[in-house]
Design an enzyme around this catalytic site. Structure first.
Site, PDB file in Angstrom:
ATOM      1  CG  HIS A 120      -1.724  -1.234   1.376  1.00 57.76           C
ATOM      2  ND1 HIS A 120      -2.621  -1.644   0.419  1.00 57.76           N
ATOM      3  CD2 HIS A 120      -1.765  -2.179   2.352  1.00 57.76           C
ATOM      4  CE1 HIS A 120      -3.190  -2.773   0.808  1.00 57.76           C
ATOM      5  NE2 HIS A 120      -2.685  -3.128   1.979  1.00 57.76           N
ATOM      6  CG  HIS A 170      -6.025  -6.252   1.103  1.00 61.92           C
ATOM      7  ND1 HIS A 170      -6.933  -5.736   1.998  1.00 61.92           N
ATOM      8  CD2 HIS A 170      -4.797  -6.047   1.627  1.00 61.92           C
ATOM      9  CE1 HIS A 170      -6.272  -5.247   3.047  1.00 61.92           C
ATOM     10  NE2 HIS A 170      -4.983  -5.414   2.848  1.00 61.92           N
TER      11      HIS A 170
END
Lengths: 332, 332
Positions: free
Chosen positions: A56, A218
């Site tokens: 991320h 995700h």
């Protein structure tokens, strides 16, 4: 899979080694898997520690520095860090005023940070936890009981980090972080799936003419899979989902982030921001501050998320306070 | 094609409208197609104007602001802006001390900026041009006679911009810009092609196991097409190509940029930076400053470029000078 990597197994340590090389004011401990400020603990300052699965970036290590996080704990890609990492980070940065854990609401992160808080408590470190759960797309999901934590993490880390930097105490910093989270809502849309270095394959199939609406960071499924439509309509739906859940009213001001998921050109993010700004203008809601760029990504996913935080007192003053991290920097 | 857009035709104005909404300290003239500082011309300061095809964001509009560019002229995607844009920009920002055009070496840009310089001269505006041609990959290419201009543009705009901000005169600012270009070399590698909003199709075919080595920022072919290899080898080749053409020696210092092309995750860019830093350490060349991120992109292309500038006097002091633009900000 086409990625700049040596081997899938060495992806994370190699990337962290690069982070360390690029930012000598960070200390990357490859053994303990922590990223802290090179200067170490700041005496009598509340320390902020966050972390989560890697993939991320710049979240979280890119937000370590003056005025924001004191430490980040990068887990394996899309996998929670372990309690030992969080404990090591807390011990490394506690300056005697306690530690705030900023935790995105995913089952593994929540469990591991809770265990780390207990371990830190055993060692005499006072810990408060701020849970981030801003994603309005779904109530429960693949990795979550309750709402997922996404873009509001950046707002919590910046604003609570500034409060810690000015000397607020542990309870006050944590309470402020919780208020920022409570005032924030997010919604994301994916155009493509992302590919983890480990799997080498896209995380899900998305046909050439479809988008995943309400996607997680995700690639978790969202509210619906829909046909690709003009950006104006996609943004209207995303902003609608956020405002339906928010008490923002005409005359209010907000801090807004249009966040790229990793594979979306900046020009498209600005285009999205323009559509969002038009909607806000129609509704009479001011945008006091904004971020447009990649802040909470999902590897190479094409997509974007929108995060809106109501600009309550004293959020804006703390937002404007100096920050010096790899990914956010102003005033210094 | 999956992009956040309304129609292919409105892509550029819609993206520029978003840029304007996000950055009230910029003035975006959708008619003249210029992006200038909202405060207008700065009296007696040399003004820097750049521009080129869109699709490389944040270049150039993202570098407009205090300490860097006074104006940017965005052309259509991958298409040179026209002389009228450049003339309008020059007139808008000339504060009486003259204008420096920063021009990437592509045939269309060179021709159009030259025409604009003549038109500006007719209107009494003194213009100097700095040509950027840092890409060592190929001598001539699809859009160029001579080397292509790529990442060094950021270094030229930052360092010459700081010189202008401190009050250097027209000849001095231009000369400094030329010195920065002469001290800089770049090399790029693509993992995937990019897709323009207009065509809707990838600009070239690149098989799943191949990379384009020495690629240009519009996807122009480079030196060779090769099998995908470990990042360490790819970086060694790219850095080798740069250093073969550079007089950097042990004991020297450099400013280095590892630049993402739009579709490459930040973690991969850090990994690339780490490999580069190891090579530089072996060679005894110091890295005095670095940038890791997306600065000169090619829409959604996965790939990265490396730019190395020898840190001659007074580059570092000017690099460190305050800058306040959408894409680069420090010291303010």
């Amino acid at each position: 899979m086409k990625k700049f990597l040596n081997t899938a197994d060495s992806f994370l340590p190699d990337a962290l080694a690069g982070l360390a090389a690029a930012h000598p004011d960070l200390r990357v401990d490859l053994e303990a898997r922590t990223v802290t400020r090179a200067r170490g603990a700041t005496e009598n300052k509340v320390a902020l520690v966050s972390g989560g699965g890697s993939g991320h970036e710049p979240l979280h290590a890119g937000f370590v520095g003056a005025g924001m996080l004191d430490a980040a704990c990068p887990g394996e890609v899309f996998t929670s860090p372990v309690p030992d990492q969080m404990l090591a980070a807390a011990k490394a940065v506690d300056g005697g005023a306690g530690v705030v854990f900023v935790v995105k609401n995913y089952t593994g992160d929540v469990m591991n940070f809770q265990m780390a808080a207990e371990l830190a408590g055993d060692e005499g470190i006072a810990v408060e936890t701020v849970l981030v759960n801003d994603d309005v797309a779904v109530q429960d999901s693949t990795f979550t009981a309750g709402r997922r934590g996404t873009g509001a993490t950046v707002f919590v880390e910046k604003i609570a980090g500034a409060a810690a930097a000015r000397g607020d105490d542990l309870a006050a910093v944590a309470e402020l972080g919780r208020r920022v989270n409570a005032a924030s809502r997010s919604f994301a849309v994916a155009l493509t799936a992302c590919t983890t270095p480990g799997s080498g394959e896209p995380g899900f199939d998305l046909p050439e003419d479809e988008i995943e609406v309400g996607v997680g960071i995700h690639g978790e499924p969202g509210r619906s899979r829909e046909k690709l439509r003009p950006a104006r309509e996609i943004v209207a739906d995303a902003v609608g989902a956020i405002l339906d859940d928010h008490d923002l009213a005409s005359g209010d001001e907000a801090i807004v982030m249009v966040n790229g998921m990793g594979g979306t050109p900046l020009s498209e993010l600005y285009l999205v921001y323009g559509e969002l700004a038009s909607i806000f203008a129609e509704k009479g809601v001011g945008i006091a501050r904004n971020l447009v760029g990649d802040y909470v990504t999902s590897l190479d996913m094409a997509g974007c998320s929108i995060t809106v935080c109501k600009a309550e007192e004293p959020f804006l003053a703390l937002w404007d306070a100096p920050v010096h991290t790899p990914a956010l920097r102003w005033g210094v």
